[in-house]
Design an enzyme around this catalytic site. Structure first.
Site, mmCIF file in Angstrom:
data_model
loop_
_atom_site.group_PDB
_atom_site.id
_atom_site.type_symbol
_atom_site.label_atom_id
_atom_site.label_comp_id
_atom_site.label_asym_id
_atom_site.label_seq_id
_atom_site.Cartn_x
_atom_site.Cartn_y
_atom_site.Cartn_z
ATOM 1 C CD GLU A 49 -1.909 -2.541 2.245
ATOM 2 O OE1 GLU A 49 -2.604 -3.527 1.508
ATOM 3 O OE2 GLU A 49 -0.251 -2.472 2.363
ATOM 4 C CG PHE A 111 -10.662 -9.853 10.574
ATOM 5 C CD1 PHE A 111 -9.530 -10.086 11.581
ATOM 6 C CD2 PHE A 111 -10.483 -9.566 9.313
ATOM 7 C CE1 PHE A 111 -7.979 -10.686 10.703
ATOM 8 C CE2 PHE A 111 -9.265 -10.504 8.604
ATOM 9 C CZ PHE A 111 -8.454 -10.952 8.968
ATOM 10 C CD GLN A 112 -7.765 -7.428 7.507
ATOM 11 O OE1 GLN A 112 -8.155 -6.769 6.598
ATOM 12 N NE2 GLN A 112 -6.263 -8.104 6.911
ATOM 13 C CE LYS A 161 -17.166 -6.735 1.858
ATOM 14 N NZ LYS A 161 -16.442 -8.363 2.628
ATOM 15 C CG MET A 475 22.018 12.377 4.678
ATOM 16 S SD MET A 475 23.288 13.679 4.014
ATOM 17 C CE MET A 475 22.753 14.094 2.817
#
Length: 559
Positions: A49, A111-112, A161, A475
């Site tokens: 993602e 869930f999630q 959803k 760096m």
């Protein structure tokens, strides 16, 4: 019509052509609808993602249109946070759509499920959670407007959803009657603009500093005309690089921590600073107390928040840069700054002697980063887009790359996100198919999003990838070298065989570790019509100079 279908049709109505994303349970109805409309919208499946949002950023930077990102709930949405923060601080227009658990499960630790709305508030320009299908068109259209209106930024819209699967009883005909249209106030303040003109005429040692706001306003041509008419030296922020062509006689390159010597020395001697489309961040100016209180400051920006944030301006102009610059160009007559410009040119020669000539020593055995950029300049196309990651290579590339065309630089400026370049280059190439895209990365940052080689393989995206490999987190090592008595704590990095790895992704590759082979291999890569990866082993004992120590005066610049 289901909510998912309304989502996709709303995007089509708003002329969205590409979506970068990764599917999951909470967005499966949207993905099912995308299958139906795959001829109208192409979905690019990234491997993570974070890769999808950085790709959307790259797309937005080259097109000026909002980059669209789609992810599922829970870890899918939380993986977007770094990209949202990066886009907010660098003013990149994005629309991120995230799935969410059904409305009846909100707040139950389903869930999630995570509260992405509260999490993303600090890193978005606006966010909203949709729980009813009749909200979809108005909210998404409003989000796209907000993303691009005024100072651009990222928008996140979270959609439950059940909203995606719910059927609306009424028939929706696109476009529906509801329409959101936000407009920026483009009025100019002529009274203040006249003050600006009088102030510039009185100045004997003025300097113009340009930032990304000039690009966002598509005001590059106006900036060029303004600089030429006033005959004022121009310095640039990191994100402002490429606004003026590198070889323009008034372009003196970058200002700030790794900026050019003449800019950093002479800004302290200037009697007028004209800041256009930028924020005075700490790495640009350093210790602001060293700026003389007698130095006048004109600040032109679209965002009121940036005015007086670090430096108090003598005069400020809010609004569209293009309109303000057009007025100044039309009403300004002549200016006498020849002696001041000569001073810039003299100090430019000092930097050439003490920095640049050392970077290009021919009898040096090892390869330096500037040498690589120099050969890229020889063989790149004029329409080339430079995409850089974060670190030593970013500073070297920005300093030495020959910018020859507009919208030609993409990098992570304010947040400094390692791993940004590879996915951003993907989005840039999709947004500008006819332009050459060169992605320059370090060996550390490359491995943070290395999985996006899979995206490049799947869609056959012909970008050119250059890994500058010194087997160090360069760096950080440089700071340890200069400020921590060379105590190199956890900066040495053991790397895989990048060329063999790229071959596993069916990507042509080459490793270069001998200086004599550098030129021919860069030429071969840039002439290739396919995706090509080249790994170049560069000197370990290399520091990107000049450098101003953090929180120090720009006068403390060191070679």
């Amino acid at each position: 019509m289901t909510g998912a279908e309304i989502i996709v049709k709303t995007l089509i109505y708003n002329k969205v052509k590409f979506i970068f994303g990764y599917p999951g349970g909470a967005v499966m109805p949207i993905y099912d609808s995308l299958f139906t409309y795959k001829k109208q919208i192409k979905h690019i499946l990234t491997r993570h993602e974070q890769g999808s949002i950085h790709a959307a950023q790259g797309y937005a930077r080259v097109t000026g249109k909002p980059g669209i990102c789609l992810s599922t709930s829970g870890p899918g949405s939380s993986n977007l946070i770094t990209g949202l923060a990066d886009a907010l601080i660098d003013s990149t227009p994005l629309l991120c759509i995230t799935g969410q658990v059904s409305s009846n499960l909100l707040g139950t630790d389903a869930f999630q499920e995570i509260d992405i709305i509260d999490i993303s508030i600090p890193v978005t320009k606006w966010n909203f959670q949709i729980t009813k299908p009749d909200q979809i068109f108005e909210v998404i259209s409003k989000g796209l407007n907000i993303a691009t209106n005024g100072r651009p930024g990222p928008i996140l819209i979270d959609i439950t959803k059940n909203t995606q699967v719910q059927q609306l009883n009424q028939v929706i005909i696109f476009p529906p009657k509801t329409k959101t249209n936000l407009k920026t106030q483009n009025k100019i303040n002529k009274k203040e603009l006249q003050k600006v003109i009088k102030t510039i005429k009185k100045a004997r040692k003025p300097i113009i500093i340009i930032g990304q706001g000039v690009k966002l306003a598509n005001a590059e041509n106006q900036l060029k005309q303004f600089a030429e008419k006033t005959n004022i030296p121009v310095a640039s922020t990191l994100l402002g690089m490429g606004i003026l062509k590198t070889n323009h006689n008034l372009n003196y390159g970058m200002l700030g921590m790794h900026g050019n010597y003449q800019n950093n020395i002479l800004i302290l001697k200037s009697d007028l600073i004209i800041a256009i489309g930028l924020r005075f961040d700490d790495r640009l100016i350093g210790n602001i107390k060293t700026i003389s209180p007698k130095t006048l400051i004109i600040h032109i920006d679209i965002d009121n928040y940036e005015i007086n944030k670090r430096l108090k301006p003598t005069i400020y102009l809010l609004g569209n840069l293009k309109h303000n610059l057009n007025y100044l160009i039309k009403n300004f007559k002549t200016n006498s700054t020849e002696k001041w410009v000569k001073t810039f040119n003299l100090l430019k020669k000092v930097e050439r002697k003490y920095v640049k000539e050392k970077e290009f020593i021919k009898n040096k055995i090892g390869i330096t980063m500037p040498e690589v950029i120099n050969y890229i300049n020889l063989y790149k196309k004029t329409n080339c887009i430079l995409v850089t990651d974060v670190g030593q290579h970013q500073m070297s590339a920005s300093r030495y790359f020959n910018f020859t065309t507009l919208k030609s630089q993409i990098t992570s400026g304010g947040l400094g996100t390692m791993g940004f370049a590879l996915p951003a280059a993907i989005g840039a190439k999709i947004g500008a198919k006819r332009r050459q895209v060169i992605c320059i990365v370090g060996d550390g940052g490359f491995q943070m999003t290395i999985q996006e080689l899979g995206t490049i393989m799947q869609y056959e995206i012909p970008i050119k990838i250059i890994i500058l490999n010194n087997n160090f987190l360069g760096m950080v090592k440089q700071w340890q070298d200069l400020f921590f008595n060379r105590r190199f704590s956890n900066t040495k990095i053991y790397n895989p065989n990048f060329t063999n790895l790229s071959k596993a992704y069916n990507i042509k590759s080459k490793k270069v570790f001998v200086k004599e082979k550098l030129k021919e291999n860069i030429k071969k890569m840039l002439k290739s019509k396919e995706v090509f990866l080249i790994e170049i082993l560069v000197e370990k004992e290399y520091n990107t100079l000049p450098m101003i120590p953090t929180e120090k005066s720009v006068s403390k610049i060191c070679f």
